[in-house]
Scaffold this motif. Structure first.
Motif, PDB file in Angstrom:
ATOM      1  N   ARG A 223       0.839  -1.213   0.000  1.00  0.00           N
ATOM      2  CA  ARG A 223       0.000   0.000   0.000  1.00  0.00           C
ATOM      3  C   ARG A 223       0.869   1.256   0.000  1.00  0.00           C
ATOM      4  NH1 ARG A 223      -5.595  -1.181   1.178  1.00  0.00           N
ATOM      5  NH2 ARG A 223      -5.822   1.037   1.466  1.00  0.00           N
ATOM      6  N   HIS A 224       1.962   1.226   0.791  1.00  0.00           N
ATOM      7  CA  HIS A 224       2.864   2.384   0.800  1.00  0.00           C
ATOM      8  C   HIS A 224       3.455   2.641  -0.593  1.00  0.00           C
ATOM      9  CE1 HIS A 224       2.779   3.646   4.875  1.00  0.00           C
ATOM     10  NE2 HIS A 224       3.320   2.572   5.393  1.00  0.00           N
ATOM     11  N   SER A 225       3.697   1.558  -1.352  1.00  0.00           N
ATOM     12  CA  SER A 225       4.346   1.737  -2.655  1.00  0.00           C
ATOM     13  C   SER A 225       3.381   2.252  -3.721  1.00  0.00           C
ATOM     14  CB  SER A 225       4.973   0.418  -3.109  1.00  0.00           C
ATOM     15  OG  SER A 225       3.951  -0.486  -3.486  1.00  0.00           O
ATOM     16  N   LYS A 226       2.073   2.095  -3.507  1.00  0.00           N
ATOM     17  CA  LYS A 226       1.110   2.444  -4.561  1.00  0.00           C
ATOM     18  C   LYS A 226       0.255   3.649  -4.244  1.00  0.00           C
ATOM     19  CE  LYS A 226       0.115  -2.015  -6.655  1.00  0.00           C
ATOM     20  NZ  LYS A 226      -0.937  -2.991  -6.861  1.00  0.00           N
ATOM     21  N   LEU A 227      -0.168   3.739  -2.973  1.00  0.00           N
ATOM     22  CA  LEU A 227      -1.194   4.736  -2.645  1.00  0.00           C
ATOM     23  C   LEU A 227      -0.583   5.925  -1.927  1.00  0.00           C
ATOM     24  CD1 LEU A 227      -3.865   2.204  -1.368  1.00  0.00           C
ATOM     25  CD2 LEU A 227      -4.132   3.683  -3.359  1.00  0.00           C
ATOM     26  N   PRO A 228      -0.985   7.136  -2.279  1.00  0.00           N
ATOM     27  CA  PRO A 228      -0.442   8.305  -1.582  1.00  0.00           C
ATOM     28  C   PRO A 228      -0.958   8.385  -0.147  1.00  0.00           C
ATOM     29  CG  PRO A 228      -2.169   8.959  -3.126  1.00  0.00           C
ATOM     30  CD  PRO A 228      -1.975   7.494  -3.312  1.00  0.00           C
ATOM     31  N   ASP A 229      -0.088   8.767   0.782  1.00  0.00           N
ATOM     32  CA  ASP A 229      -0.493   8.940   2.183  1.00  0.00           C
ATOM     33  C   ASP A 229      -1.232  10.267   2.287  1.00  0.00           C
ATOM     34  OD1 ASP A 229      -0.719   9.439   4.880  1.00  0.00           O
ATOM     35  OD2 ASP A 229       1.319   8.772   5.347  1.00  0.00           O
ATOM     36  N   PRO A 230      -2.492  10.243   2.772  1.00  0.00           N
ATOM     37  CA  PRO A 230      -3.262  11.492   2.852  1.00  0.00           C
ATOM     38  C   PRO A 230      -2.582  12.585   3.679  1.00  0.00           C
ATOM     39  CG  PRO A 230      -4.681   9.603   3.280  1.00  0.00           C
ATOM     40  CD  PRO A 230      -3.282   9.077   3.214  1.00  0.00           C
ATOM     41  N   VAL A 231      -1.639  12.194   4.548  1.00  0.00           N
ATOM     42  CA  VAL A 231      -0.913  13.210   5.319  1.00  0.00           C
ATOM     43  C   VAL A 231      -0.085  14.090   4.365  1.00  0.00           C
ATOM     44  CG1 VAL A 231       0.928  13.531   7.051  1.00  0.00           C
ATOM     45  CG2 VAL A 231      -0.820  11.772   7.391  1.00  0.00           C
ATOM     46  N   ASP A 232       0.413  13.494   3.280  1.00  0.00           N
ATOM     47  CA  ASP A 232       1.228  14.243   2.310  1.00  0.00           C
ATOM     48  C   ASP A 232       0.400  14.769   1.132  1.00  0.00           C
ATOM     49  OD1 ASP A 232       3.453  13.423   3.832  1.00  0.00           O
ATOM     50  OD2 ASP A 232       3.479  11.512   2.737  1.00  0.00           O
ATOM     51  N   ILE A 233      -0.475  13.930   0.619  1.00  0.00           N
ATOM     52  CA  ILE A 233      -1.278  14.300  -0.564  1.00  0.00           C
ATOM     53  C   ILE A 233      -2.737  13.939  -0.290  1.00  0.00           C
ATOM     54  CG2 ILE A 233      -1.660  13.906  -3.042  1.00  0.00           C
ATOM     55  CD1 ILE A 233       1.229  12.962  -3.272  1.00  0.00           C
ATOM     56  N   GLY A 234      -3.608  14.931  -0.319  1.00  0.00           N
ATOM     57  CA  GLY A 234      -5.026  14.700  -0.050  1.00  0.00           C
ATOM     58  C   GLY A 234      -5.635  13.721  -1.043  1.00  0.00           C
ATOM     59  N   ASN A 235      -6.356  12.724  -0.549  1.00  0.00           N
ATOM     60  CA  ASN A 235      -7.050  11.782  -1.437  1.00  0.00           C
ATOM     61  C   ASN A 235      -8.031  10.952  -0.627  1.00  0.00           C
ATOM     62  OD1 ASN A 235      -5.949   8.676  -1.220  1.00  0.00           O
ATOM     63  ND2 ASN A 235      -4.402  10.106  -0.511  1.00  0.00           N
TER      64      ASN A 235
END
Ligand code: FAD
Ligand code: EPU
Length: 338
Positions: A223-235
């Motif tokens: 998940r870390h490799s594919k999905l942006p962390d909402p703390v850094d990038i809103g999603n």
């Protein structure tokens, strides 16, 4: 109960959209719910239930009361040699609950590691990831009926779970507040490592005989490799659901695009990865000022800073239109648009 007036919702949604709530009520008991839904002061106001705000897009302010669920508590209510039944307050953080289970050797939710949000929202869309869905471990839930203030138990068959669907998203929409979820976990779980990439992630970790913790960690790594962390990038994770199309339509698509992927549904239909459609339609990595489409996962729309929800909503319309034009396929939103 804490009730604040005229509050920015930016810290309360993972898209990081800055819209205001008329009132924000933090509830941690059914008494609080009685006060919000039954009392004179808030009776005439519109209400919306919010958990972790990881599956909502605010396109405007919410003039009524945003009811943030923080009903907590985890306890085991039944146990055998093989199974454990756990009751979890709707306001508990989902991933923290998964870690709680993994720590104790209780299996069934490890493939659902790192999904943001609350336990109470998990049945709403029957959360799913890496070959597992909530319904596989679901026993029952307790919900507060808004119109009567009564507590009602829903068993698995009552919830009508399906892919990213439950009755609470359909005919019972906006009628209940889920306050407790009861799950059935296994003491000697068999792991589901079938989803593409899970076995490879374990191998990369140097693991040949995985433990529950290893499987959870492998999912976290993917998940870390594919999905942006909402703390850094809103999603809000996947913006759309995977569409289901007829086999004949799929065969025509495959003739034109031999690399198209599909998942079986039944004899007459298949599911197409929406990320593939959006990437093929040319949207992957698209940016327009403060918002766009993630460059590693075309299904994830992103807020790069101070985007407005209505701009992201417009972008989702454009994507729907272009996928419809190019492939004749309708994309349905997964995210709840407010
Ligand atoms: P919210 O966004 O607060 O609410 C979602 C909806 O449920 C709203 O309509 C709200 O009114 C309603 N609701 C919330 N709580 C209650 C309640 N107690 N009673 C009644 N109604 C309620 N989802 C997946 O299925 N699989 C994934 O792999 C996945 N990955 C994600 C990855 C990222 C980075 C992000 C940001 C999201 C992802 N999601 C995924 C979507 C999201 O995390 C889930 O849908 C999650 O269950 C939403 O929980 P929440 O508490 O944030 O709900
Ligand atoms: N793909 C592309 N381009 C992309 C992204 C995906 O072609 O940019 C294709 C590839 O063929 C890839 C396939 O889609 O092999 C599957 O991609 P991935 O494993 O990244 O997951 P997904 O199918 O896009 C679904 C869920 C996720 C869930 C993952 C893992 C939906 C709508 N999304 O995504 O759920 O975490 O599988 O199980 O079903 C969510 O619901 O918010 C969410 C993140």
């Amino acid at each position: 109960m804490i009730v604040q007036q005229n509050v920015s919702l930016k810290p309360y949604n993972t898209f990081g959209i800055d819209e205001n709530a008329g009132f924000l009520a933090i509830v941690d008991s059914t008494d609080d719910l009685d006060e919000i839904f039954g009392s004179g002061s808030f009776r005439s106001q519109r209400k919306m239930i919010l958990g972790g705000g990881s599956n909502v897009l605010f396109t405007r302010g919410f003039t009524g009361v945003v009811v943030k669920n923080e009903i907590k508590g985890i306890h085991i209510f039944k146990e055998s040699d093989a199974e454990v039944f756990v009751s979890v307050g709707a306001g508990e953080n989902w991933h923290q609950f998964v870690l709680w289970s993994v720590e104790r050797g209780f299996g069934g939710v490890e493939n659902l590691s790192l999904i943001p949000g609350t336990v109470g929202a998990a049945p709403m869309q029957n959360i799913g990831a890496y070959g597992t869905e909530l319904r596989e471990v679901f026993h029952s839930l307790e919900a507060y009926e808004i119109k009567s203030g009564k507590l009602i138990t829903f068993y698995k068959e009552d919830c009508r779970f399906d892919y990213r669907y439950s009755v609470f998203k359909g005919e019972l929409k906006d009628q209940f507040v889920i306050i407790k979820v009861n799950l059935r976990l296994k003491k000697n779980p068999e792991f589901n490592l079938s989803y593409k990439g899970v076995q490879e992630a374990l191998t990369q970790m140097g693991v040949s005989t995985p433990t529950l913790k290893n499987v959870s960690q492998a999912i976290i790594n993917i998940r870390h490799s594919k999905l942006p962390d909402p703390v850094d990038i809103g999603n809000a994770g996947s913006f759309f659901k995977h569409p289901v199309i007829e086999k004949l339509h799929f065969e025509a698509l495959e003739a034109q695009f031999p690399d198209v992927k599909s998942y079986p549904v039944d004899a007459d239909s298949v599911k197409i990865p929406a990320g593939w459609l959006i990437e093929r339609a040319g949207w992957k990595g698209y940016k327009a000022g403060e918002f766009g489409v993630h460059d590693k996962q075309a299904l994830v729309l992103i807020n790069l800073g101070n985007a407005r929800g209505r701009d992201i909503f417009k972008l989702s319309n454009q994507i729907q239109k272009s996928v419809q034009q190019q492939f004749g396929i309708e994309l349905e939103r997964e995210v709840n648009v407010i």
